[in-house]
Structures are given as C-alpha cells and as structure tokens.
Design an enzyme around this catalytic site. Structure first.
Site, mmCIF file in Angstrom:
data_model
loop_
_atom_site.group_PDB
_atom_site.id
_atom_site.type_symbol
_atom_site.label_atom_id
_atom_site.label_comp_id
_atom_site.label_asym_id
_atom_site.label_seq_id
_atom_site.Cartn_x
_atom_site.Cartn_y
_atom_site.Cartn_z
ATOM 1 N N PRO A 16 -0.899 -3.514 -3.001
ATOM 2 C CA PRO A 16 0.145 -4.389 -2.994
ATOM 3 C C PRO A 16 -0.036 -5.191 -1.379
ATOM 4 O O PRO A 16 -0.181 -4.444 -0.397
ATOM 5 C CB PRO A 16 1.473 -3.563 -2.945
ATOM 6 C CG PRO A 16 1.049 -2.202 -2.511
ATOM 7 C CD PRO A 16 -0.629 -1.951 -2.836
ATOM 8 N N MET A 17 0.065 -6.579 -1.481
ATOM 9 C CA MET A 17 0.034 -7.221 -0.263
ATOM 10 C C MET A 17 1.172 -8.363 -0.137
ATOM 11 O O MET A 17 0.742 -9.184 -0.940
ATOM 12 C CB MET A 17 -1.518 -7.582 0.204
ATOM 13 C CG MET A 17 -2.466 -6.670 0.322
ATOM 14 S SD MET A 17 -4.043 -7.509 0.975
ATOM 15 C CE MET A 17 -4.533 -7.875 -0.685
ATOM 16 N N ALA A 18 2.020 -8.021 0.765
ATOM 17 C CA ALA A 18 2.932 -9.045 0.650
ATOM 18 C C ALA A 18 2.402 -10.495 1.087
ATOM 19 O O ALA A 18 1.766 -10.481 2.013
ATOM 20 C CB ALA A 18 3.982 -8.731 1.819
ATOM 21 N N CYS A 100 4.086 0.566 4.755
ATOM 22 C CA CYS A 100 3.941 -0.518 5.287
ATOM 23 C C CYS A 100 4.249 -0.430 6.824
ATOM 24 O O CYS A 100 5.308 0.082 7.317
ATOM 25 C CB CYS A 100 4.781 -1.712 4.793
ATOM 26 S SG CYS A 100 4.650 -3.279 5.476
ATOM 27 N N ASN A 200 -7.085 4.775 -0.229
ATOM 28 C CA ASN A 200 -7.051 3.442 0.214
ATOM 29 C C ASN A 200 -7.275 3.374 1.666
ATOM 30 O O ASN A 200 -7.050 4.144 2.303
ATOM 31 C CB ASN A 200 -5.671 3.080 -0.270
ATOM 32 C CG ASN A 200 -5.101 1.471 0.628
ATOM 33 O OD1 ASN A 200 -4.243 1.411 1.371
ATOM 34 N ND2 ASN A 200 -6.002 0.666 0.301
ATOM 35 N N GLY A 201 -7.886 2.068 1.980
ATOM 36 C CA GLY A 201 -8.058 2.059 3.308
ATOM 37 C C GLY A 201 -9.673 1.574 3.483
ATOM 38 O O GLY A 201 -10.590 2.352 3.386
ATOM 39 N N ASP A 202 -9.993 0.366 3.914
ATOM 40 C CA ASP A 202 -11.340 -0.167 4.490
ATOM 41 C C ASP A 202 -12.313 0.056 3.435
ATOM 42 O O ASP A 202 -13.405 0.346 3.569
ATOM 43 C CB ASP A 202 -11.794 0.704 5.622
ATOM 44 C CG ASP A 202 -10.811 0.425 6.803
ATOM 45 O OD1 ASP A 202 -10.183 -0.442 6.862
ATOM 46 O OD2 ASP A 202 -11.154 1.055 8.044
ATOM 47 N N GLY A 224 -7.385 -3.669 -0.597
ATOM 48 C CA GLY A 224 -6.492 -4.988 -0.260
ATOM 49 C C GLY A 224 -7.352 -5.961 0.243
ATOM 50 O O GLY A 224 -7.868 -6.913 -0.500
ATOM 51 N N ARG A 225 -7.568 -5.893 1.473
ATOM 52 C CA ARG A 225 -8.102 -6.845 2.085
ATOM 53 C C ARG A 225 -9.507 -7.449 1.818
ATOM 54 O O ARG A 225 -9.752 -8.638 1.828
ATOM 55 C CB ARG A 225 -8.219 -6.742 3.822
ATOM 56 C CG ARG A 225 -6.992 -6.662 4.506
ATOM 57 C CD ARG A 225 -6.976 -5.905 5.765
ATOM 58 N NE ARG A 225 -7.215 -4.427 5.745
ATOM 59 C CZ ARG A 225 -7.285 -3.874 6.491
ATOM 60 N NH1 ARG A 225 -7.311 -4.206 8.034
ATOM 61 N NH2 ARG A 225 -7.667 -2.499 6.479
#
Ligand SMILES: Cc1cc2nc3c(=O)[nH]c(=O)nc-3n(C[C@H](O)[C@H](O)[C@H](O)COP(=O)(O)O)c2cc1C
Length: 323
Positions: A16-18, A100, A200-202, A224-225
């Site tokens: 999820p990314m706002a 978050c 999650n992460g990187d 995400g990113r």
C-alpha cells in the site's frame, strides 16, 4: 499463499502506498502479474470519509482481483467502525496500518507509532477482527526503534487474535526510509508464528525477491517503491520465482502502451485537474531510465491539460522510436 478463504494467484504483492496505489495503479499491477494489491490507507476518522481524497481512495468500482483495503487509526472503536464501513463498501480483506512512519499519521498516534504500545495494538486488532467477517491482515515495521525491535511480540499478538497474515517492513519506525532494510527480524517473526508472513522492504529485483524469501522463509513478498514506473516488476519476479529464468525487459513499444493506458486511466479516474497532476509523478518514474537528463519531464510537468499530456507523450515515444 492464502489469506483466509482467498488463494492468491502468486506470492508477489503490491505494497500500500498513499498517493500511488490508487485504483488505476492497482489494476495495472494486477494485470502485470501482482497476486494482490493493497489499497492506499484510509483514515478511521469518519469526518474525512466525504472528502474527495477519501472518496477516490474508497473507489473500487470494476476492480478485478481481491479487494484489500487498508485502514489507519488508533482508536479501537473507530477502527472497528471503519472496517465495517469498508466491508460494506466492497472490501474483501481489511488491512490494518501499523507500518507508516509519516508524521501526519504518527502525530495522531497511528501507523508504526502504535508498535510502542502492544496493549493498544492488541485492543485494535481484537476490535477490528471482531467487527467484520472478512479476513483482517496487519502491516507492521520491525519495531519502534533499533533498540526496541518488538516485531516478534507484535506478531504473537496478531496470531493469537486471528490476524490472517502479517506483512513486515524490515525497518523500525525511527529508521524512516534510511539505511537498508534488515531481514533478520522478519526471519525471527516467521519462525515464531504460524500465520503467513509477508516480507517487505527494498526488494527491487527478481534475485533480491528470491534471496529474501529464502532467507526469511516468508510466504510472500511485498513491493512498493520498485514498482513505481515499473509495474511489470511483478511478472518479472513471479516468472523468476517459478522458473529461475528472467523475462526480457519490456520493449519501448510495450512501455509506451502501458504508460498510455495508465495515463488515460488516471485522467478518467480523477478527472480534471487532478488526473493530469497526479499523472506527472508516474510519467516521471516511467521515463527515468530513458530521459536521463529530465529534459522532457520538465516540459511535461508544465502541461495542465490531459490532451496536451497525451500528445506530448505520443511525440516523445515517436521520437524515441525514430532514433
Ligand atoms: C509514497 C509512499 C506511501 C506509502 N504509504 C503507505 C500506506 O499508506 N500504508 C502503509 O502501510 N505503508 C505505506 N508505505 C510503505 C510501503 O508500503 C512499504 O512498506 C515501504 O515503502 C517499503 O517497501 P519498498 O522498499 O518496497 O518500497 C508508503 C511508502 C511510500 C514510499
């Protein structure tokens, strides 16, 4: 990977990314291979549900795949009501945001700030799980700060309160987005509970996805990113995890058609003037590797009208193809 009654098509999930994982982006990621796409967080405060921003975030019309809706807040009763409201609005999974670090969220004591208060975490989880019939998932960081990585404690709270799966970002709240994600705490969490764990992460490549899955023993990964401007990363990772081989990177012609589809969907979804404004950051991400000097992007960012944006991009890709 299963979440309650839902069998995911694969174990590669959109984080999820706002401001990013709106309906057009989620649908695109799903079409390009993501097994699940979690919506942007929605505040549990009913006073903001009628704002344009929240109304857009709640829009799931025509969305294919499993609808996982994230809620954020610190009041167990309000969180329970927000969960019920979103289930009535079509949510098939409720995801609780305790990951978050944003000041806006944390100053109201929500998101990852909650990790400092395990008793309150338990009250929130109990209230939400008790309020809805759909599965409830939880997203956390590894802890409050590097000296207080209480992810295992939180995971056990989640498990004993029937959380259906737990996503863990390998940073603490204090780390914000600095440094590199660590996977030791995710591994320890996976070993301490029997509910599905999502790492999650990187994670930015198929190889990294496999390393993280192998190292942590997690059931799935969440990205995400690395999906910004690169939504095909999901099929690349899924293919690599299944076959050990790489898919070729998409041709410029395919990037063009994906980007144009995304752009038109943003224009349609948000209308004017928001659609064209929101499109800018996405276009910039897509073109990062082509337009290295950022020349086109500077021109593009000054355009206000959807038609101007479409025309500029069509010209851009034609010039690219001719060279
Ligand atoms: C712009 C942006 C918005 C985010 N919004 C949310 C959010 O609404 N809810 C949430 O749980 N995490 C949010 N996150 C955190 C991501 O879900 C994810 O945990 C984090 O980016 C680490 O994964 P990555 O390295 O694959 O990006 C956000 C991250 C970014 C970059």
């Amino acid at each position: 990977m299963r979440i309650g009654p839902y069998q995911l098509e694969n174990n590669v999930i959109v984080a999820p990314m706002a401001g990013i994982t709106d309906r057009p982006f989620r649908q695109l990621c799903r079409r390009l291979g993501a097994g699940l796409a979690v919506s942007e967080m929605l505040s549990s405060n009913p006073k903001v549900w009628k704002t344009d921003k929240s109304m857009n975030r709640m829009d799931h019309s025509g969305e294919s795949g499993i609808r996982s809706v994230q809620i954020a807040g610190a009041d167990p009763e309000l969180m329970a009501q927000a969960a019920q409201f979103n289930v009535q609005n079509g949510a098939q999974i409720i995801d609780i945001n305790m990951g978050c670090p944003a000041k806006k969220v944390n100053k109201k004591l929500a998101g990852s700030a909650l990790l400092q208060y395990p008793d309150l975490v338990e009250e929130i989880v109990q209230a939400v799980v008790g309020a809805v019939k759909v599965p409830v998932t939880l997203k956390i960081r590894t802890g409050w700060d590097p000296a207080n990585r209480n992810g295992v404690e939180i995971a056990k709270i989640a498990e004993r309160n029937r959380i259906a799966s737990l996503a863990v970002h390998g940073r603490t709240r204090a780390c914000m987005y600095k440094g590199e994600a660590e996977y030791d705490t995710i591994k320890a969490i996976k070993q301490s509970v029997s509910i599905p764990v999502v790492a999650n992460g990187d994670i930015t490549s198929p190889e990294k996805a496999k390393q993280v899955l192998d190292y942590t023993g997690a059931d799935a990964i969440m990205i995400g990113r690395a999906a910004q401007g690169r939504p095909w990363i999901f099929r690349e990772i899924d293919y690599y995890l299944r076959t050990g081989k790489h898919l070729p990177t998409p041709e410029v012609s395919e990037v063009r058609s994906i980007l144009m589809e995304h752009l038109l969907n943003l224009h349609q979804f948000y209308g004017e003037p928001m659609g064209a404004r929101i499109a800018r950051k996405h276009v910039s991400w897509y073109l990062q590797s082509h337009d290295q000097e950022g020349q086109f992007r500077r021109v593009f960012n000054a355009l206000e009208q959807p038609e101007e944006q479409i025309e500029a991009l069509e010209n851009y890709f034609e010039t690219l193809a001719a060279n």
